[in-house]
Design an enzyme around this catalytic site. Structure first.
Site, short mmCIF file in Angstrom:
data_model
loop_
_atom_site.label_atom_id
_atom_site.label_comp_id
_atom_site.label_asym_id
_atom_site.label_seq_id
_atom_site.Cartn_x
_atom_site.Cartn_y
_atom_site.Cartn_z
N TYR A 158 0.53 -1.28 -0.12
CA TYR A 158 0.13 0.05 -0.08
C TYR A 158 0.87 1.27 0.12
CZ TYR A 158 -3.77 -3.53 0.81
OH TYR A 158 -4.42 -4.59 0.76
N ARG A 195 2.52 -1.41 10.34
CA ARG A 195 2.36 -2.74 9.75
C ARG A 195 3.10 -2.97 8.51
NH1 ARG A 195 -2.68 -7.06 8.63
NH2 ARG A 195 -1.84 -8.45 10.13
N ARG A 223 -8.24 -15.11 11.15
CA ARG A 223 -9.42 -15.68 10.56
C ARG A 223 -9.66 -16.98 11.80
NH1 ARG A 223 -6.49 -17.67 5.25
NH2 ARG A 223 -5.04 -17.26 6.63
C1 LIG Z 1 -11.37 -10.72 5.07
C2 LIG Z 1 -10.02 -10.40 5.30
C3 LIG Z 1 -9.84 -8.83 4.95
C4 LIG Z 1 -8.53 -8.32 5.29
N1 LIG Z 1 -8.10 -7.06 5.34
C5 LIG Z 1 -7.18 -6.67 5.75
C6 LIG Z 1 -7.08 -5.28 6.20
O1 LIG Z 1 -8.00 -4.45 5.82
N2 LIG Z 1 -5.76 -4.57 6.48
C7 LIG Z 1 -4.86 -5.63 6.66
O2 LIG Z 1 -3.74 -5.00 7.02
N3 LIG Z 1 -4.78 -6.88 6.53
C8 LIG Z 1 -6.08 -7.35 6.04
N4 LIG Z 1 -6.27 -8.80 6.09
C9 LIG Z 1 -5.02 -9.57 6.67
C10 LIG Z 1 -5.36 -10.10 7.90
O3 LIG Z 1 -5.06 -8.77 8.79
C11 LIG Z 1 -4.32 -10.97 8.34
O4 LIG Z 1 -3.12 -10.78 8.26
C12 LIG Z 1 -4.57 -12.31 7.51
O5 LIG Z 1 -5.91 -12.68 7.67
C13 LIG Z 1 -3.68 -13.41 7.87
O6 LIG Z 1 -3.74 -13.79 9.19
P1 LIG Z 1 -4.80 -15.26 9.86
O7 LIG Z 1 -4.00 -16.27 9.12
O8 LIG Z 1 -4.59 -15.12 11.29
O9 LIG Z 1 -6.11 -15.11 9.52
C14 LIG Z 1 -7.48 -9.36 5.86
C15 LIG Z 1 -7.75 -10.77 5.85
C16 LIG Z 1 -9.06 -11.04 5.65
C17 LIG Z 1 -9.34 -12.39 5.98
S1 SF4 Z 2 -14.21 -19.14 5.69
FE1 SF4 Z 2 -12.52 -20.84 5.58
S2 SF4 Z 2 -10.84 -19.45 5.71
FE2 SF4 Z 2 -12.38 -18.04 6.25
S3 SF4 Z 2 -12.47 -18.18 8.64
FE3 SF4 Z 2 -13.84 -19.73 7.93
S4 SF4 Z 2 -12.78 -21.61 7.81
FE4 SF4 Z 2 -11.34 -19.82 8.05
#
Ligand SMILES: Cc1cc2nc3c(=O)[nH]c(=O)nc-3n(C[C@H](O)[C@H](O)[C@H](O)COP(=O)(O)O)c2cc1C
Ligand code: SF4
Length: 659
Positions: free
Chosen positions: A177, A225, A327
Site C-alpha cells: 500500500y 504494519r 481467521r
Molecule cells: C477478510 C479479510 C480482510 C482483510 N483485510 C485486511 C486489511 O484491511 N488490512 C490488513 O492489514 N490486513 C487485512 N487482512 C489480513 C489480515 O489482517 C491477516 O493478516 C490475515 O488474515 C492473515 O492472518 P490469519 O492467518 O490469522 O487470518 C485481511 C484478511 C481477511 C481474511
Molecule cells: S471461511 Fe474458511 S478460511 Fe475463512 S475463517 Fe472460515 S474456515 Fe477460516
C-alpha cells in the site's frame, strides 16, 4: 483473564506503548465489508464485540481511509472527517468492557485501487506512475502538495480515533500500500526528496509518523504494519523492510511493528494477504523473528496461526510477541477463552479455505465463515432463542449441513437423532479433502464431529432413511440433508470411451493410461483437483473448462494456488468450452462464445466434473400430503439445490435456530 496453565506465554500480558494487552492473541486489521457509507455500523460493532467477549487481548479495527483519495473499494471505512468519531466511539465502548484493547488501522492504498464508488475508474495515486499488475491500474505520480495533504490526513485521522476512545493506531505500510510504495525502489522512481536513497524513500513514512505523534502525543499507541517480504515480482525485499524498521525504530516514534508477508500488487504476492490452506501454519514467524532481530519494539505476526498451540510456540520461541489469529477468531471467537480454560480441543479451527471470509470481501459482501455462519450475523444468531418445547428431531444426512443442524438443535435442547446412510459422517467433504492440497478441508468435519461429541445427539450410521422409517420413528421435525450426487448430463456418446465422474476418480477408480479429458462445468476445486490428481498419477490431462478460467468460482488466492499447482503438474487448460460428446477416442467440445467445435483426439477416458444433482426422494415423499407425516419437514444444503458447505451449514443454522 489470569494466566492459563497450558499456554503460559500466550496468556501473559504485554505492554505496548502506553497500554497493556492482557494476552498475546489479537485480531489483526481486516476489512469486514460491514461499514456503511464509510462509517462503523451496528453489524461491525456486534462482530467485534463477539471477539472481545471471546477473550481476544487486542483488536485492530479494519483499514480506514485517511483522505478522500484512499477509497480503494466502494465499501471502505473512512476516517477522513470528524463524522467517523461517534461510530468509532461506540465500537470502543463495546469492546473495552471485556478488557480488550482497540487500535484502528490508518490507510491509503496508493495505486492499489480495486474499485470506485460508482463504477467509473478513479484516479489512483502513487509515488510514481508505475503500474499495478494485479488490478491493471496506471497511477498518477503524486505532486508534493498532495503528499503533504495525505500526510496530514493520517495525522487528523489518528486524532479522530484518539478522540473516539481507541487505544492506538496502526499505519498500514504492508501489502504494497502507499507507504510501502514509497519504500520500494522499484515502485518509487521519484527524483525529488521522496525518492532515491533509503532516507529519501523513508521520508513519507517518517513524515506520517511524526505528524501522527505530533497530533496524539506519546502515550497513545502508534504502530506500523509492514510486509517483511512482499513475495512478488518487484516486491519489497526482506532486507529493504529490515532497513526501514531499523531506521524507524531509532527515530523513537513507533510503539510496535506488525509483520506480515505479501503484496496486493501481484497475484502471487496477494495470496499472502490471507494465505490459503496450502501455506504452512505460522509460516511467517521466521520473518517476524528477522524483524525482532533489528528492533526491541514488540513485534506482532500474522499468517495461518489457527490453533493456540501454534501461537504459544511462536511466542515461547521468541519469534514474535503477539500472534494474529484473525481467521481463527472469525471461525471461533471463543478460541482465547477455550484455550485459557483448558478446553483447547474444543476450538473450531480455521481451515484456510478463504471462502466466506476474504472470499466474501472480494465479492463485496460482509465477511462470514463457512464453518461459523454466525460471523457477520451476530445480531441475528449470536444468541439463539430458547425453545418453547423439547422436540424430537430427526436429521437425515450426515454431511456438514446435517451435522450442523443436529449440533445446533441439540445445543438448544431438542432431542436429536442424526442418520447417515454411509458408514461414517462427513458427506462430500470426505471426497474434497482427498484432492491435492485440500487435506485441511477435512477439518470442517473434524470440527463438527468434535461439536457433536459434546452434545447428546444419537448418531446412526449405515442406515438409509425412507418414509417408512420416518413413520416408525414419528419425530416432530425432520431435517432433510440428503445432499447430492454427481450430475451426468445427456451426452452424445457414440462408442465406448470410458466415462467416469469426479467422485469415482477421487475414490480411486482405475483410469486407463493415456490422455484424459476432465470436463469441468462448475469451475471450482473439483475439476482442477481431479485434473491435477490424474496428472500426478502420470496421465496427460486436458482440463476443459466451461468458464473463463479454471477455478473461476473459487476465491482468488485459493484458485491461483490450485491453478499453479495443476499447471506445474502438466495439466493443459482449455477455457470457454462446453462438453458436447465423445466417441471411442475423441472428446467433442464446443466453444461457448463462437459455437465452433473443439476436438481433442487420442483420448482414453472422459472424466465428468459437471456439478451435482440434488437427492430429494425423502423430502419429496414427506412433502406429499398423502405421506401421512404431520410433523415439520425442512430441507437444507445440496438437497435443496447443489451448492457448497457454506450454504449447507448456514441453512442448517437457520433451520435449527427456528425449531
Ligand atoms: C477478510 C479479510 C480482510 C482483510 N483485510 C485486511 C486489511 O484491511 N488490512 C490488513 O492489514 N490486513 C487485512 N487482512 C489480513 C489480515 O489482517 C491477516 O493478516 C490475515 O488474515 C492473515 O492472518 P490469519 O492467518 O490469522 O487470518 C485481511 C484478511 C481477511 C481474511
Ligand atoms: S471461511 Fe474458511 S478460511 Fe475463512 S475463517 Fe472460515 S474456515 Fe477460516
Amino acid at each position: 483473564m489470569s494466566s492459563g496453565p497450558t499456554f503460559p506465554h500466550l496468556f501473559s500480558p504485554l505492554r505496548i506503548g502506553g497500554v497493556t494487552v492482557k494476552n498475546r492473541i489479537f485480531s489483526s486489521g481486516h476489512d469486514t465489508v460491514m461499514a456503511h457509507d464509510g462509517q462503523v455500523t451496528d453489524q461491525l460493532i456486534a462482530y467485534h464485540e463477539a471477539r472481545a467477549a471471546g477473550g481476544a487481548g487486542l483488536i485492530v479495527a479494519q483499514v480506514a481511509g485517511v483522505h478522500p483519495t484512499a477509497r480503494y473499494t466502494f465499501h471502505v471505512l473512512m476516517a477522513d472527517t470528524d463524522g467517523c468519531i461517534p461510530g468509532y466511539r461506540r465500537l470502543a465502548d463495546a469492546v473495552h468492557p471485556y478488557g480488550c484493547v482497540l487500535f484502528g488501522q490508518l490507510f491509503h492504498g496508493g495505486r492499489e485501487v480495486m474499485e470506485s464508488q460508482d463504477g467509473s475508474l478513479p484516479v489512483a495515486l502513487a509515488p510514481s506512475a508505475v503500474p499495478n499488475e494485479r488490478f491493471h491500474v496506471m497511477p498518477r505520480a503524486m505532486p508534493a502538495s498532495l503528499i503533504d495533504e495525505v500526510v496530514h490526513g493520517y495525522a487528523h485521522a489518528a486524532r479522530r480515533l484518539q478522540a473516539a476512545g481507541l487505544d492506538g493506531v496502526e499505519i498500514v505500510a504492508s501489502h504494497g500500500y502507499l507507504p510501502a510504495q514509497f519504500l520500494n525502489p522499484r515502485v518509487n522512481l521519484r527524483t525529488d526528496a521522496y525518492g532515491g536513497s533509503d532516507d529519501n524513500r523513508l521520508r513519507f513514512v517518517r513524515e506520517v509518523l511524526a505528524a501522527v505523534r505530533n497530533e496524539v502525543g506519546r502515550e497513545f499507541v502508534v504502530g506500523l504494519r509492514i510486509s517483511a517480504d512482499e513475495i512478488g515480482h518487484d516486491g519489497l525485499t526482506t532486507d529493504e523492510a529490515l532497513v526501514a524498521v531499523k531506521a524507524l525504530d531509532s527515530d523513537g516514534t513507533l510503539d510496535y511493528v506488525s509483520v506480515v508477508a505479501g503484496t496486493s500488487a501481484t497475484l502471487v504476492g496477494s495470496l499472502h494477504i490471507a494465505p490459503p490452506m496450502t501455506e504452512p501454519n505460522a509460516y511467517t514467524a521466521p520473518l517476524a523473528a528477522a524483524v525482532k532481530s533489528v528492533t526491541s519494539l514488540p513485534v506482532m505476526v500474522a499468517g495461518r496461526i489457527n490453533q493456540p498451540q501454534e501461537a504459544e510456540a511462536v511466542v515461547a520461541s521468541g519469534q514474535a510477541d503477539l500472534c494474529a489469529m484473525t481467521r481463527a477468531l472469525i471461525c471461533d471467537p471463543l478460541l482465547p477463552q477455550k484455550a485459557h480454560d483448558g478446553r483447547a480441543e474444543e476450538v473450531r479451527a480455521c481451515i484456510g479455505c478463504n471462502q466466506a471470509c476474504i472470499g466474501h470481501f472480494h465479492a463485496g459482501y460482509p465477511i462470514s465463515c463457512i464453518q461459523n455462519p454466525v460471523t457477520g450475523r451476530e445480531r441475528q444468531y449470536g444468541v439463539l432463542p430458547t425453545i418453547g418445547a423439547r422436540r424430537r428431531v430427526m436429521v437425515v444426512g450426515g454431511g456438514p449441513g446435517g451435522m450442523k443442524a443436529a449440533v445446533v438443535a441439540a445445543q438448544r435442547g431438542h432431542h436429536v437423532t442424526l442418520y447417515e446412510s454411509q458408514g461414517r459422517l462427513g458427506g462430500q467433504v470426505r471426497l474434497a479433502e482427498q484432492l491435492p492440497g485440500r487435506a485441511e478441508f477435512g477439518g470442517a468435519v473434524t470440527n463438527l464431529l468434535s461439536e457433536l461429541q459434546r452434545t447428546e445427539v444419537r448418531i446412526v450410521t449405515g442406515t438409509a432413511v425412507d418414509i417408512d422409517l420416518v413413520r416408525q420413528e414419528s419425530p416432530d421435525v425432520v431435517v432433510v440433508a440428503t445432499g447430492a450426487v454427481p450430475r451426468h448430463p445427456d451426452l452424445e456418446l457414440l462408442d465406448a470411451m470410458p466415462v467416469l465422474d469426479a467422485w469415482q476418480v477421487i475414490g480411486g477408480a482405475v483410469v486407463p493410461s493415456g490422455r484424459v479429458v476432465v470436463a469441468d462445468w462448475r469451475p471450482d476445486w473439483i475439476g482442477l483437483g481431479v485434473a491435477e490428481q490424474l496428472a500426478r498419477a502420470g496421465h496427460k490431462v486436458t482440463l476443459a473448462v466451461n468458464g473463463y478460467q479454471a477455478g473461476q468460482r473459487l476465491q482468488q488466492y485459493v484458485r491461483d494456488v490450485m491453478v499453479a499447482s495443476a499447471v506445474r503438474a502438466g495439466v493443459e487448460i482449455v477455457p470457454t468450452v462446453r462438453l458436447f460428446g465423445a466417441d471411442d477416442d475423441t472428446v467433442y467440445l464446443q466453444h461457448v462464445l463462437t459455437g465452433e467445435p473443439v476436438l481433442i483426439d487420442d483420448v482414453v477416458a472422459l472424466v465428468l466434473s459437471q456439478g451435482h444433482a440434488s437427492v430429494t426422494d425423502l423430502y419429496d415423499a414427506l412433502s406429499t400430503p398423502s405421506s401421512g407425516f404431520t410433523g415439520q419437514v425442512h430441507a437444507v444444503g445440496d438437497c435443496l439445490a447443489p451448492r457448497t458447505v457454506e450454504e449447507a451449514v448456514l441453512e442448517a443454522l437457520q433451520v435449527a435456530a427456528a425449531i
